[in-house]
Write a protein that holds these residues in place. Sequence first.
Motif, PDB file in Angstrom:
ATOM      1  N   MET A   1     -22.502  10.919  21.179  1.00 53.21           N
ATOM      2  CA  MET A   1     -23.669  10.335  20.496  1.00 53.21           C
ATOM      3  C   MET A   1     -24.650   9.747  21.505  1.00 53.21           C
ATOM      4  O   MET A   1     -25.819   9.618  21.225  1.00 53.21           O
ATOM      5  CB  MET A   1     -23.163   9.271  19.524  1.00 53.21           C
ATOM      6  CG  MET A   1     -24.180   8.742  18.543  1.00 53.21           C
ATOM      7  SD  MET A   1     -25.034   9.957  17.534  1.00 53.21           S
ATOM      8  CE  MET A   1     -23.724  10.577  16.527  1.00 53.21           C
TER       9      MET A   1
ATOM     10  N   TYR B   1     -20.926   5.831   8.229  1.00 50.82           N
ATOM     11  CA  TYR B   1     -20.898   7.288   8.356  1.00 50.82           C
ATOM     12  C   TYR B   1     -20.291   7.928   7.110  1.00 50.82           C
ATOM     13  O   TYR B   1     -20.722   8.983   6.660  1.00 50.82           O
ATOM     14  CB  TYR B   1     -20.092   7.693   9.591  1.00 50.82           C
ATOM     15  CG  TYR B   1     -20.955   7.888  10.815  1.00 50.82           C
ATOM     16  CD1 TYR B   1     -21.577   9.102  11.055  1.00 50.82           C
ATOM     17  CD2 TYR B   1     -21.159   6.856  11.716  1.00 50.82           C
ATOM     18  CE1 TYR B   1     -22.368   9.282  12.169  1.00 50.82           C
ATOM     19  CE2 TYR B   1     -21.945   7.019  12.824  1.00 50.82           C
ATOM     20  CZ  TYR B   1     -22.549   8.235  13.058  1.00 50.82           C
ATOM     21  OH  TYR B   1     -23.341   8.417  14.147  1.00 50.82           O
TER      22      TYR B   1
ATOM     23  N   ARG C   1     -17.839  13.944  13.468  1.00 52.89           N
ATOM     24  CA  ARG C   1     -17.528  12.516  13.497  1.00 52.89           C
ATOM     25  C   ARG C   1     -17.040  12.044  12.122  1.00 52.89           C
ATOM     26  O   ARG C   1     -16.047  11.319  12.010  1.00 52.89           O
ATOM     27  CB  ARG C   1     -18.785  11.741  13.907  1.00 52.89           C
ATOM     28  CG  ARG C   1     -18.589  10.257  14.108  1.00 52.89           C
ATOM     29  CD  ARG C   1     -19.885   9.626  14.566  1.00 52.89           C
ATOM     30  NE  ARG C   1     -20.290  10.115  15.870  1.00 52.89           N
ATOM     31  CZ  ARG C   1     -19.886   9.595  17.029  1.00 52.89           C
ATOM     32  NH1 ARG C   1     -19.094   8.549  17.015  1.00 52.89           N
ATOM     33  NH2 ARG C   1     -20.286  10.097  18.163  1.00 52.89           N
TER      34      ARG C   1
ATOM     35  N   TYR D   1     -11.539   9.535   3.072  1.00 48.22           N
ATOM     36  CA  TYR D   1     -12.383   8.422   2.614  1.00 48.22           C
ATOM     37  C   TYR D   1     -12.092   8.118   1.144  1.00 48.22           C
ATOM     38  O   TYR D   1     -12.106   9.030   0.314  1.00 48.22           O
ATOM     39  CB  TYR D   1     -13.872   8.766   2.755  1.00 48.22           C
ATOM     40  CG  TYR D   1     -14.328   8.934   4.171  1.00 48.22           C
ATOM     41  CD1 TYR D   1     -14.847   7.868   4.890  1.00 48.22           C
ATOM     42  CD2 TYR D   1     -14.242  10.169   4.805  1.00 48.22           C
ATOM     43  CE1 TYR D   1     -15.267   8.024   6.200  1.00 48.22           C
ATOM     44  CE2 TYR D   1     -14.665  10.341   6.116  1.00 48.22           C
ATOM     45  CZ  TYR D   1     -15.177   9.266   6.798  1.00 48.22           C
ATOM     46  OH  TYR D   1     -15.590   9.431   8.091  1.00 48.22           O
TER      47      TYR D   1
ATOM     48  N   GLU E   1     -22.546  17.328  15.361  1.00 48.59           N
ATOM     49  CA  GLU E   1     -21.728  16.250  15.919  1.00 48.59           C
ATOM     50  C   GLU E   1     -21.369  15.218  14.843  1.00 48.59           C
ATOM     51  O   GLU E   1     -20.226  14.745  14.773  1.00 48.59           O
ATOM     52  CB  GLU E   1     -22.500  15.574  17.055  1.00 48.59           C
ATOM     53  CG  GLU E   1     -21.683  14.574  17.826  1.00 48.59           C
ATOM     54  CD  GLU E   1     -22.449  14.053  19.034  1.00 48.59           C
ATOM     55  OE1 GLU E   1     -22.923  14.892  19.826  1.00 48.59           O
ATOM     56  OE2 GLU E   1     -22.584  12.841  19.165  1.00 48.59           O
ATOM     57  N   ASP E   2     -22.334  14.878  14.002  1.00 46.31           N
ATOM     58  CA  ASP E   2     -22.046  13.905  12.950  1.00 46.31           C
ATOM     59  C   ASP E   2     -21.079  14.476  11.914  1.00 46.31           C
ATOM     60  O   ASP E   2     -20.275  13.751  11.321  1.00 46.31           O
ATOM     61  CB  ASP E   2     -23.340  13.430  12.280  1.00 46.31           C
ATOM     62  CG  ASP E   2     -24.060  12.378  13.121  1.00 46.31           C
ATOM     63  OD1 ASP E   2     -23.431  11.861  14.060  1.00 46.31           O
ATOM     64  OD2 ASP E   2     -25.240  12.096  12.846  1.00 46.31           O
TER      65      ASP E   2
ATOM     66  N   GLU F   1     -15.946  11.155  21.329  1.00 51.67           N
ATOM     67  CA  GLU F   1     -16.858  12.147  21.903  1.00 51.67           C
ATOM     68  C   GLU F   1     -16.092  13.271  22.586  1.00 51.67           C
ATOM     69  O   GLU F   1     -16.427  14.444  22.445  1.00 51.67           O
ATOM     70  CB  GLU F   1     -17.817  11.469  22.878  1.00 51.67           C
ATOM     71  CG  GLU F   1     -18.836  10.607  22.156  1.00 51.67           C
ATOM     72  CD  GLU F   1     -19.998  10.191  23.030  1.00 51.67           C
ATOM     73  OE1 GLU F   1     -20.166  10.795  24.108  1.00 51.67           O
ATOM     74  OE2 GLU F   1     -20.723   9.277  22.637  1.00 51.67           O
TER      75      GLU F   1
END
Lengths: 350, 250
Positions: free
Chosen positions: A1, A198, B114, A215, B110-111, B127
């Motif tokens: 990130m 997120y 994640r 989740y 990437e998210d 990462e």
Amino acid sequence: MRRGAALLRAENVAFVVFLAFMLVYPLTTDEFSILNTAYFMAITLMALSLAMIWGKAGILSFGQTAFFGIGGYLYGIYTLNVLGAGATWVGILVGVLAGALTAAVLGYFMFYGGVNDVFVGLTTLALTLVLQTFMAQTAGPEWTVGEARLNGYNGMYTPQISVGDIPLFGRPLYFLYLGILVGVYLLLRWLAGTRWGYGLLALQENRPRTETFGYNVRLMQVQVFALAGGVAALSGVLYASWGSYIDPSSMGLTAAITPVIYVAIGGRRSLTAAMISSMVLLKLSQSLASEAPQYALVIFGVLALLAVLFVPEGFVVAIFNALDRWIFRRPSAGERVAPSEVAADARRAG
Amino acid sequence: MRGERADVAEPIPETPLLVLKGVSKRFGGLRAVSDLDLTVGRGELRCLIGPNGAGKSTVFKLIVGFERPTTGAITFDGAEIDAWPTWRRARQGLSIKMQIPGVYPELTVEDNMRVAAQHHVRGEQMEEAIERLLARVGLSGTGHMLTKNLSHGEQQWLEIGMALSVNPKLLLLDEPTAGMGPGETEATGQLIASLNADGVTILVIEHDMALVRQIARTVTVLHLGRIFAEGTIAEIEVNPAVTDIYLGKT
């Protein structure tokens, strides 16, 4: 990130500029404008609550005004009944908890009952209108809670936030409201960047899929709904304290839709955009109210339509994106920077 | 990852990883799954095949908890999971790649990774884990891209990467090559085989018999919600009754 490099973004720069302006502004203007801006900040908390629930969790709620009203009225009821030093500060807490608890109960029945998407909007709008209708018929003397008279459309007169026996006024009140606004903003931004945040981002796109990654989606929906309810109630508390007054019109249809318009025009996915948009549009709304009151809602309606049709991400967010591309040289998320490399990797898959 | 677990030589329990016992699922008058007994051992790579409407996807939905069985019991890794919500099953190591790509189109690659990995990978390792998994599914260098801008095949691979990021004990793949060309399909087959070689137990629903031939050790044929036949791919392909159900003769 690469979070360190990510700090230099238009959104963050805009927040710093906004904060600097808000810190300097009361030193440059008169008492009326200072208090007027404090009022904008109180209402902008509701826009932040909506940006959190709608932008970060995909739940469009017209109930933020209901929680706003619950916060304001409960603050009034408590502070009219409990006197003494510090009572107004406890009153703030009572109002916020009442809003959060109401949202948690409603959210539990909605989300565990399978109510989602547009039906959440309808349910929360119904709550707002039911509360307004109920409060509107409380004009009679029988509608009192201890010393607090609800007073129907005549409104309830509430004490101002005080230090000792002295009500806060002018710059101290302004900086208190600014501290609360910025504190809530930073809290919500921090939460949006956590694992929980997120998860919210994901569940607004695909709830069943998000659950398959571990989740507890329904619980998270209730949590964010309660959090946003608490923030909206805080908005109502600060509003009631600011004007020493709250009435049922704060929970009407117009009041329910106005924050949605502010957030849609600014950009619902960005808390910063929602905050700045709300402050600017409140100022504009007030100017129009004195110059051309009949056009104020029409103009906002047209702006919201233009945003939905042409800039769905919101005008302020669009400006952020443009600045990111042109000034901060950040690659757009939509670009394919190295399609050949992707294809080569794909061939090597496995 | 699973390969690293194997290095520490944990004893492999003898109990099967997944057991469906007498499982049925009715939708009104329709019996989608009927008294199904299915056992998947640890380390298996099994394909579930069958004509449309055989109940394959419903079986997957029952395993992950999107649907609850009308009757019967499901045991996963020694625990009865019938009453568990989907999220709890996921945290126990059940992972799925859905038939329709279940990626998040508005988030970056990437998210997406994640979001999938957060309950299973610690923050400071995130990462590195994302880069390693993206490389494994052939998507290195795409991390910052919006997922909706990936090709269909790339989205399928991303979803396999997401499903892997939860360190699955059991990986369910529902038509992992749907919409892919022959080259992409073969690469996907190699990926699935290599994952299984690393110790991941995999159950695959697939219509493409070329892929089934490429990867499967055991094939289970479903028909009308029941197990119709079971065996190696060679045995299944010469079974005339299986051919008949695909041609609609049974």
